[in-house]
Scaffold this active site. Structure first.
Site, PDB file in Angstrom:
ATOM      1  CG  HIS A   1      -1.922  -1.011   1.371  1.00  0.00           C
ATOM      2  ND1 HIS A   1      -2.030  -1.841   2.468  1.00  0.00           N
ATOM      3  CD2 HIS A   1      -2.930  -1.366   0.540  1.00  0.00           C
ATOM      4  CE1 HIS A   1      -3.062  -2.654   2.300  1.00  0.00           C
ATOM      5  NE2 HIS A   1      -3.623  -2.401   1.146  1.00  0.00           N
TER       6      HIS A   1
ATOM      7  CE  LYS B   1     -22.122  -5.899   9.863  1.00  0.00           C
ATOM      8  NZ  LYS B   1     -22.693  -5.077   8.837  1.00  0.00           N
TER       9      LYS B   1
ATOM     10  NE  ARG C   1      -2.725  -7.907  -3.970  1.00  0.00           N
ATOM     11  CZ  ARG C   1      -3.569  -7.993  -2.942  1.00  0.00           C
ATOM     12  NH1 ARG C   1      -3.122  -7.823  -1.737  1.00  0.00           N
ATOM     13  NH2 ARG C   1      -4.839  -8.274  -3.131  1.00  0.00           N
TER      14      ARG C   1
ATOM     15  CB  SER D   1      -4.053  -6.760   5.065  1.00  0.00           C
ATOM     16  OG  SER D   1      -3.736  -5.544   4.449  1.00  0.00           O
TER      17      SER D   1
END
Ligand code: PNS
Length: 160
Positions: A16, A40, A89, A127
């Site tokens: 990022h 959530k 990516r 992530s």
């Protein structure tokens, strides 16, 4: 030109950060927009995700870090962004991103999404994988900015 760079950033990675560094000179101004989806599906609370991005981009000019709820295009318009930017990516990202850019174009009556190809050095970083590696006892020092590295090891017990 003002670009909106939206995402979950759960947490921000070196991939990022590379995108942010490369798009800022192109667009002049970049809003890093963190989706607030009521925690959530996120591991890291919104407040901390925002703080980690701020710490990781300290000293970088012409960027702002903000959170939003609802549709990305509505937020983009409310902030007068001219374009949405996303990183790609690998070919596996393409299908999702294609659909997303098309629905966003439709919903906004013409807001464009522009893509930047991830630096190959970071193309395997996501992530969720970073968190998995930590959970399984691996080291992610070279995959995330230093503030994120410290945070993940010190503050979060991902095994819970
Ligand atoms: O980092 P991510 O998880 O790949 O980011 C995805 C994100 C936040 C860009 C995407 O889920 C999004 O734009 N969510 C907001 C809701 C929205 O506008 N969806 C598209 C139309 S249904």
């Amino acid at each position: 030109m003002k670009a909106l760079y939206p995402g979950s950033f759960d947490p921000i990675t070196n991939g990022h950060l590379d995108v942010i560094k490369r798009i800022t000179p192109i667009f002049g101004e970049v809003i890093i927009a963190v989706l607030n989806n009521n925690e959530k599906s996120n591991t890291i609370p919104l407040k901390d995700r925002l703080e980690l991005i701020k710490e990781s981009t300290k000293g970088m000019k012409n960027i702002s870090v903000e959170s939003f709820t609802g549709l990305t295009v509505v937020y983009a318009k409310s902030r007068n962004a001219n374009v949405i930017v996303r990183g790609l990516r690998a070919p596996s990202d393409f299908e999702y991103e294609l659909e997303m850019s098309q629905i966003n174009y439709f919903l906004s009556n013409g807001l464009e999404t522009l893509f930047i190809m991830t630096n190959p050095a970071y193309s395997f970083i996501r992530s969720s994988r970073v968190k998995e590696v930590i959970e399984l006892g691996g080291d992610v020092k070279e995959l995330v900015p230093t503030p994120v590295y410290k945070y993940l090891y010190e503050k979060i017990d991902l095994k819970k």
